[in-house]
Design a protein around this motif. Structure first.
Motif, PDB file in Angstrom:
ATOM      1  N   ASN A 594       0.695  -1.204   0.096  1.00  0.00           N
ATOM      2  CA  ASN A 594       0.095  -0.052   0.007  1.00  0.00           C
ATOM      3  C   ASN A 594       0.901   1.322   0.099  1.00  0.00           C
ATOM      4  O   ASN A 594       0.257   2.399  -0.290  1.00  0.00           O
ATOM      5  CB  ASN A 594      -0.949   0.052   1.123  1.00  0.00           C
ATOM      6  N   ASN A 595       2.138   0.966   0.132  1.00  0.00           N
ATOM      7  CA  ASN A 595       2.986   2.385   0.278  1.00  0.00           C
ATOM      8  C   ASN A 595       4.246   1.793  -0.244  1.00  0.00           C
ATOM      9  O   ASN A 595       5.400   2.019   0.158  1.00  0.00           O
ATOM     10  CB  ASN A 595       3.228   2.719   1.645  1.00  0.00           C
ATOM     11  N   ILE A 596       4.381   1.677  -1.937  1.00  0.00           N
ATOM     12  CA  ILE A 596       5.463   1.105  -2.479  1.00  0.00           C
ATOM     13  C   ILE A 596       6.590   2.309  -2.637  1.00  0.00           C
ATOM     14  O   ILE A 596       6.174   3.476  -2.673  1.00  0.00           O
ATOM     15  CB  ILE A 596       5.169   0.852  -3.881  1.00  0.00           C
ATOM     16  N   PRO A 597       7.579   1.828  -2.667  1.00  0.00           N
ATOM     17  CA  PRO A 597       8.815   3.015  -2.701  1.00  0.00           C
ATOM     18  C   PRO A 597       9.021   3.698  -3.937  1.00  0.00           C
ATOM     19  O   PRO A 597       8.199   3.262  -4.877  1.00  0.00           O
ATOM     20  CB  PRO A 597      10.280   2.055  -2.585  1.00  0.00           C
ATOM     21  N   ASN A 598       9.749   4.867  -3.842  1.00  0.00           N
ATOM     22  CA  ASN A 598       9.800   5.566  -4.938  1.00  0.00           C
ATOM     23  C   ASN A 598      11.035   4.869  -6.155  1.00  0.00           C
ATOM     24  O   ASN A 598      11.945   5.444  -6.418  1.00  0.00           O
ATOM     25  CB  ASN A 598      10.074   6.930  -4.760  1.00  0.00           C
ATOM     26  N   TRP A 599      10.556   3.818  -6.652  1.00  0.00           N
ATOM     27  CA  TRP A 599      11.417   3.059  -7.413  1.00  0.00           C
ATOM     28  C   TRP A 599      10.999   2.984  -8.946  1.00  0.00           C
ATOM     29  O   TRP A 599      11.437   2.561  -9.927  1.00  0.00           O
ATOM     30  CB  TRP A 599      11.617   1.730  -6.955  1.00  0.00           C
ATOM     31  N   PHE A 600       9.914   3.800  -9.257  1.00  0.00           N
ATOM     32  CA  PHE A 600       9.091   3.521 -10.541  1.00  0.00           C
ATOM     33  C   PHE A 600       8.878   4.595 -11.410  1.00  0.00           C
ATOM     34  O   PHE A 600       8.221   4.660 -12.309  1.00  0.00           O
ATOM     35  CB  PHE A 600       7.723   2.777 -10.468  1.00  0.00           C
ATOM     36  N   ASN A 601       9.300   5.851 -10.750  1.00  0.00           N
ATOM     37  CA  ASN A 601       9.247   7.180 -11.562  1.00  0.00           C
ATOM     38  C   ASN A 601      10.456   7.710 -12.103  1.00  0.00           C
ATOM     39  O   ASN A 601      11.511   7.477 -11.759  1.00  0.00           O
ATOM     40  CB  ASN A 601       8.685   8.106 -10.739  1.00  0.00           C
ATOM     41  N   GLU A 602      10.205   8.068 -13.541  1.00  0.00           N
ATOM     42  CA  GLU A 602      11.397   8.302 -14.485  1.00  0.00           C
ATOM     43  C   GLU A 602      11.690   9.690 -13.891  1.00  0.00           C
ATOM     44  O   GLU A 602      10.712  10.574 -14.121  1.00  0.00           O
ATOM     45  CB  GLU A 602      11.373   7.978 -15.803  1.00  0.00           C
ATOM     46  N   HIS A 603      12.880   9.981 -13.586  1.00  0.00           N
ATOM     47  CA  HIS A 603      13.186  11.495 -13.280  1.00  0.00           C
ATOM     48  C   HIS A 603      13.841  12.264 -14.440  1.00  0.00           C
ATOM     49  O   HIS A 603      14.376  13.387 -14.324  1.00  0.00           O
ATOM     50  CB  HIS A 603      14.334  11.378 -12.121  1.00  0.00           C
ATOM     51  N   HIS A 604      13.418  11.498 -15.772  1.00  0.00           N
ATOM     52  CA  HIS A 604      14.038  12.264 -16.855  1.00  0.00           C
ATOM     53  C   HIS A 604      12.932  12.260 -17.953  1.00  0.00           C
ATOM     54  O   HIS A 604      12.100  11.718 -17.763  1.00  0.00           O
ATOM     55  CB  HIS A 604      15.403  11.531 -17.528  1.00  0.00           C
TER      56      HIS A 604
END
Length: 1349
Positions: A594-604
């Motif tokens: 329910n609170n997954i880490p910030n691993w899946f957002n592309e920062h570029h």
């Protein structure tokens, strides 16, 4: 949730880690050794190196691994010689273990391997069951074995003393080689290794299970692997079914083992329990069967890889598809074959090459085409297969020594045709075509450099070398690699790079050690691989006698495990790269679905689109101009201030508890009136009303400004609120309400908490000197005196400030009694105005103290104390002044000058000066009265006689805190203990011993988003429910559930008074969920037999593990765990589990600090294993601190406290108290622990140190204060115990004693019945004080007063 780590290896064999609290991969320092396979649990990782040998890595431990070695020296008394080492033939060994069955001579006890160091020399243990022994350490008894005592008696024929020595695992943050099976490591190398077993049902804490597979297809089990012996003892061959050659193996958290055969089938190990970690047998499981779509013909598949979780098993077949196994129950797998093998396979979508299941059954995988790592989202207990695959896209921190050729610069517009291209990931993942996997390599990638670059690399190597594990003279070097292949040897020769010696940390069996572990080895380079232990499979190599086995032309040292914030002095850098992953292990990671880490957002920006196009800039510019115009218009226009009132009413059905204890239906109504005058809350008001069910009659009503606390007091199945308010009748406070659901209760809790905070103008972060408090349910409250201080503070004409409390006595009749919470210290003043009735014979004004309580064997006696007695006697035309001590009047002083008269009004002022009370009547000095008792011990004003009081004013040089008027505001979060330093550094400890730090916010789940402030984080805690099963023995049927009429309940709590049962145990709220089934607790204090029973002579008594002839009763403890989800303004402090902590601003640091923000805080803690830790770098600007430093302690501790002068006191698990001496500015850690003697038979469980003294709480719930504490003797001389007298407040007949104590400038405590108590009457002559002022009764658990000033 505490952060955890995901581990993975790249196709180059490099190990990387990804934290749940970060968004970037970090590479382990490369030390010349690649890894084929890794398997990890928290803090422990096992791996298969490129040389096909096994390595172990221990990391992330703030508390080092220390093991205590014990040896008992035994002697027998002889008629002529006295006590001598000459024993009878039937006696035990001269040096033995505790029960005498094993010989343990101190000169034969060796270090188990070169990974360990001795931590000190052999010394005597001078403690026996919490009692101090003589300097020679002897314990006496009648015979072996028997009960030992500290004193010698006439029939003491044997004696023994215990020698102890600690050893420390010195190879932390290092790769340590585990011994090969044979002298020639290439004879039978390893191909796979797996670690698990962290949650084997009912196993001891620290249990681990390690399995491995050799190149011959044999299964190997590593015996003796625990958190305290990371390398284990030996390899044990496990027989497999005939013709079964193992190719891959996986171990789950509960110890469940699945293995893949070369023919594509799988076998499952059964019978794995706490008593048999290697299991009993194997069961064959059929492979999945796929159906071809065109023809619907079944076709068999081969399993190539498998992974085991707690209640889930996933596998990969030869067509790169993933399959899920239904029906797995890890907790029951050891006793149920069906739970171990499940019911069938379910095919999942995906094109994968490897899969890994986390302990909480979250799933990670590696794509077969792009070799990227994916996370299966949506996995839960209701949907164990999840919903979709999400690709982990995080930047990489690459070591400068890395030779990765897949680094892609996106900003430069470079493209890549590698299979790792991110644009191909999802199409490759869900491709229906069968693609071949990427070939893995294990060779070291060459790095070609010029001469100039070589100098730079040399500088880098020197920096790395300086940060490596520091070696002592008697410690082994750190680990590098095993024999490198010929290609590496030729490369090393060609490059001619000077390399460090390789090393290792072996573990050897005691019986086979040659006794040269602490001397110089014959071949200093022969360190890797090392002899770990003797093997039941074959003769393992020895680093001295078989030095040729360990020859290596190239070896490297090890480096420390990289923390989240380490940059390694520039040796690593962040970059965008497409890494081809070969292995991922999830045994150490815990991801909340329910609170997954910030691993899946592309920062570029992959599309290269302009982030700030012209149209966007134009809109922003117009909005700025519009806002500027509105602000300018508002400045030029002046409007008459309007007063607008808004109100709302909230009603609900509930049940109201009568003073008799019964609940009746009612209607509750909350009315709120708010004056919208900007930020001011002066016009805010409201009422709370309890009405009859039809709304016709009012049962109780009070203003919201009278509310002092709104607290949840729910019980399982009964959501309840307790509302504490002033001016209510004694039997009506608190107002307890029961609701139909948790949602209704939480809704009213949030609204009441919000409006009370607005009325009291207490929003957001509390003051630094606030008092923090926790309840039994884990709620956190705080008292902020800022509002009370503003109301009381007044300044006199000469500029001095004092605090004033005005009592409304217009409706009061005599006798009048009012508490003076600050006493009457120097500078205090009491002003009383009133009128004497015409028929008065005499009136009386007393400054009373608490009565002295003296507990007799069968009764409790109270002796009254009156500091000053002012008694105008009209019938005698005189005024008498006197004092009373221990119920006896002293010599009275008579004054015939009568200044009071019947029928006349008066004003009396009593001022406390340096040596006397100054009495002023009607604005004229009347007399002085010298102190006969300490004025600080005064607790109340008592007025009697025929007199009418108009006004009473109480002035004090310090803030007057009325215990019943303190407003306790809930802060958010769920904690068991909280600690405040007084300079905005607040720590907390949850029930699972996770340490948290306050981040300055307010709110959380209890507010439901209403007007919270600051950052609110999710918090997860674990509770354990216990139920005791009791049985009594009878001559016919033995132990049965049939009991005597006077016995306790057969299913009860620990005390036996409350009836309990497994079937009727309910969760406290909807935020709790069960995470285990009922199981026998074998780790109960006192020990238990194989079935979990403890035996005793009768209920209640001292329980022991083995049945004796006289034992007639027995009990065993059942436990069940639940997880509580909450939120609050707290963030995790560190990975280390903490039992207790202490925060203190030292006087020496106050003088040297330039400002409050730079104020350092002394932060001490007790780790879960009883060791002491110091947190460095804690300050107002950095409340989390930087690093832990470990302090050695022979006895495991449970409590610690730090005083303002730096003195440190601690409580051991055996109830002894220790004082840390040698602490000063140059040596903040001190030198050693010194035991503080206690009366015989007295053991303690908590201690608190402050300016008001040194207070402790013993195991009989009594408080004790240390007497005669001076600067010369800071440890004091003896303990003075406060008697727990039943029916003397705060004690009752059922609850007599205290739960906790906190000491600062004052002494506060929590009684057993949950009442806040403040000790009054504490003086230099009487450091124990005289009595208690009582606050509200809210089932409180612990409070922190250290920062309150």
């Amino acid at each position: 949730m505490p952060s955890s780590l995901l581990f993975a290896t790249s196709s180059e064999g490099r190990v990387h880690t990804l934290s749940t609290s970060s968004s970037g991969w970090r590479e382990f320092p490369y030390l010349g050794l690649e890894f084929k396979k890794i398997s990890a649990v928290p803090n422990y990782m096992w791996a298969i190196g490129g040389d096909r040998q096994v390595y172990v890595h221990v990391h992330g431990l703030d508390v080092p691994i220390r093991v205590k070695e014990e040896s008992y020296e035994n002697e027998r008394w002889l008629p002529i010689e006295g006590f001598a080492k000459t024993l009878l033939p039937t006696d035990r060994y001269k040096y033995s273990n505790a029960d005498g069955s094993i010989e343990r001579s101190v000169d034969k006890i060796r270090l188990p391997s070169m990974a360990w160091q001795w931590d000190g020399d052999w010394h005597l243990d001078l403690e026996l069951d919490g009692q101090q022994l003589a300097e020679d350490g002897w314990m006496y008894a009648l015979d072996f074995p028997a009960t030992y005592s500290a004193k010698k008696s006439w029939n003491s024929y044997v004696r023994r003393r215990k020698w102890i020595r600690f050893r420390r695992y010195a190879a932390l943050n290092s790769w340590c080689a585990v011994a090969p099976l044979h002298k020639d490591p290439t004879q039978e190398p390893f191909i796979d290794v797996a670690i698990g077993g962290t949650h084997v049902p009912n196993a001891r804490a620290g249990t681990l299970c390690v399995w491995a597979i050799t190149a011959h297809g044999r299964a190997m089990f590593r015996t003796g692997v625990t958190a305290f012996a990371p390398e284990g003892l030996r390899w044990t061959a496990i027989n497999t079914p005939t013709g079964s050659e193992l190719a891959q193996i996986s171990v789950g958290p509960t110890g469940l083992v699945w293995a893949v055969l070369y023919n594509g089938r799988v076998i499952v190990r059964t019978g794995i329990t706490r008593d048999n970690l290697s299991g009993e047998g194997w069961l064959d499981v059929k492979s999945p069967v796929a159906t071809s779509a065109p023809t619907d013909t079944p076709r068999g598949l081969r399993i190539v890889q498998i992974s085991v979780g707690t209640d889930a098993v996933w596998c990969i077949t030869n067509d790169n598809h993933a399959w899920f196994r239904r029906g797995i129950k890890g907790d029951a797998a050891g006793i149920s074959e069906d739970a171990a093998i499940g019911r069938g396979w379910v095919e999942m979508v995906g094109n994968l090459s490897m899969i890994s299941v986390a302990p909480n059954d979250q799933v990670f995988a590696i794509g077969a085409a792009d070799r990227a790592i994916y996370y299966r989202s949506g996995v839960s207990a209701a949907d164990p297969t999840g919903k979709k695959w999400m690709k982990i896209q995080c930047p990489m921190q690459i070591s400068r020594s890395s030779s990765s050729l897949s680094i892609v610069s996106r900003k430069s517009g470079g493209s890549s045709s590698t299979p790792g291209s991110k644009h191909q990931s999802f199409s490759n993942l869900y491709s229906k075509e069968k693609e071949k996997g990427v070939v893995e390599t294990c060779a070291v990638i060459e790095t070609v450099t010029t001469h100039s670059n070589g100098s730079s690399n040399n500088g880098l190597n020197s920096r790395l070398k300086n940060e490596r594990w520091k070696l002592n003279a008697d410690s082994p070097p750190t680990i590098g690699s095993l024999n490198l292949n010929e290609r590496q040897k030729h490369r090393a020769t060609a490059l001619r790079e000077p390399l460090a010696h390789a090393s290792s940390a072996p573990a050897a069996e005691v019986a086979e050690i040659s006794g040269k572990f602490e001397t110089q080895l014959k071949n200093p380079r022969a360190w890797s691989p090392v002899r770990s232990v003797g093997s039941v499979v074959g003769t393992e190599a020895h680093p001295e006698s078989d030095s040729a086995v360990f020859e290596s032309e190239s070896a490297h040292g090890s480096d420390a495990f990289l923390g989240e914030d380490d940059d390694h002095n520039g040796s690593q850098f962040w970059t965008e790269c497409a890494v081809m992953w070969s292995c991922v292990t999830t045994g150490a990671v815990t991801v909340d679905a329910n609170n997954i880490p910030n691993w899946f957002n592309e920062h570029h920006n992959d599309g290269g689109a302009d982030a700030n196009p012209n149209w966007r800039n134009d809109i922003l510019e117009k909005l700025k101009q519009r806002q500027h115009s509105i602000a300018k218009l508002q400045q030029e226009t002046h409007y008459e201030k309007a007063v607008e009132l808004t109100s709302w009413i909230k009603t609900a059905d509930a049940r109201y508890q009568h003073p008799a204890g019964e609940y009746d239906d009612c209607v509750i109504e909350l009315e709120w009136v708010s004056g919208n005058c900007g930020d001011s809350t002066e016009n805010d008001s409201g009422t709370f009303t309890v009405l009859s069910p039809d709304g016709a009659a009012t049962k109780i009503q009070f203003a919201l400004s009278d509310i002092t606390c709104v607290q949840c007091c729910s019980e399982p199945g009964a959501p309840r609120l307790a509302i504490h308010a002033m001016h209510l009748r004694v039997n009506c406070s608190p107002v307890k309400l029961q609701f139909t659901s948790d949602a209704d209760m939480e809704d009213w809790l949030s609204h009441l908490s919000s409006v009370c905070s607005q009325i009291n103008m207490l929003m957001g972060k509390p003051a630094s000197n606030a008092i923090w408090l926790t309840s039994e349910l884990g709620d956190v409250f705080v008292f902020d005196a800022a509002n009370m201080k503003a109301q009381q503070l007044q300044k006199t004409s000469n500029g001095q400030a004092h605090y004033v409390e005005r009592m409304d006595v217009s409706t009061c009749e005599t006798p009048y009694y009012n508490t003076l919470y600050n006493g009457m210290p120097c500078g205090s003043e009491l002003e009383i105005s009133g009128c004497v009735y015409d028929d008065a014979d005499q009136i009386r004004f007393d400054l009373q103290c608490h009565s002295n309580i003296k507990a007799m064997p069968h009764r409790v006696e109270k002796f009254r104390v009156i500091a000053m007695h002012l008694n105008p006697r009209f019938n005698e035309r005189t005024i008498v002044l006197n004092s009373m001590i221990d119920s006896e009047w002293l010599e009275e002083i008579r004054n015939d000058r009568m200044v009071f008269a019947p029928g006349a009004s008066f004003t009396v002022k009593i001022r406390a000066l340096q040596n006397q009370y100054q009495i002023i009547v009607n604005n004229a000095l009347y007399t002085d009265y010298k102190y006969r008792t300490d004025p600080a011990a005064v607790t109340c004003l008592y007025v009697s006689g025929r007199v009418k009081l108009f006004n009473v004013e109480y002035r004090s040089p310090s803030l007057i805190v009325s215990m019943q008027q303190m407003h306790w505001r809930q802060m958010g979060g769920h904690l068991k203990r909280v600690y405040n330093s007084g300079v905005d550094v607040v720590w907390g400890i949850s029930c699972d011993n996770t340490a948290w730090v306050y981040n300055g916010g307010w709110g959380g789940m209890f507010l439901k988003g209403l007007e919270g402030s600051g950052k609110i984080n999710a918090m997860i805690d674990t509770h354990t429910y216990y139920v005791y099963e009791n049985q009594r023995w009878n001559p016919i049927s033995g132990f049965t559930a049939k009991s005597l009429p006077t016995d306790r309940h057969m299913w009860s709590d620990a005390s036996g008074r409350q009836k309990r049962s497994k079937e009727h145990t309910k969760l406290l709220s909807t935020h709790c969920e069960w995470i285990s089934d009922w199981a026998i607790d074998y780790n109960i204090p006192g020990g238990a037999d194989k079935e979990g029973w403890q035996y005793a002579i009768d209920f209640p008594a001292s329980y022991h593990a083995q049945k004796k002839l006289t034992d007639c009763v027995r009990r065993r403890r059942w436990m069940k765990k639940c997880r509580l989800t909450s939120s609050g303004p707290w963030q995790e402090l560190s990975h280390s589990k903490i039992l207790d902590a202490a925060l203190q601003v030292l006087d020496s640091d106050v003088d040297g600090a330039l400002n409050v923000e730079d104020m350092p805080v002394a932060a001490w803690a007790v780790a879960s294993n009883g060791d002491v830790l110091i947190r460095h770098g804690v300050s107002t600007m950095n409340p989390r601190g930087d690093t832990w430093e470990h302090i050695v302690s022979d006895q495991p501790l449970i409590g610690i406290s730090v005083g303002p002068t730096g003195q440190v006191w601690a409580v051991a698990r055996n109830g002894m108290i220790f004082f840390r001496y040698g602490i000063n500015k140059m040596n903040p850690c001190g030198d050693a622990w010194q035991q503080v003697e206690a009366p015989s038979g007295i053991t303690f469980k908590a201690i608190s140190v402050g300016r008001a003294g040194i207070w402790a709480l013993d195991n009989q719930q009594r408080l004790a204060v240390r007497k005669e504490v001076t600067r010369t003797f800071p440890e004091g001389s003896h303990w003075q115990f406060l008697p727990n007298a039943a029916n003397v407040p705060p004690h009752t007949e059922a609850h007599c004693g205290f739960r906790s104590v906190s000491v600062g400038k004052e002494v506060w405590a929590i009684s057993l019945n949950g009442i806040i108590c403040r000790r009054c009457g504490i003086t230099s002559e009487n450091p124990a004080g005289a009595g208690w002022n009582l606050g509200i009764a809210g089932q409180w658990q612990q409070l922190s007063l250290e920062g309150y000033m």
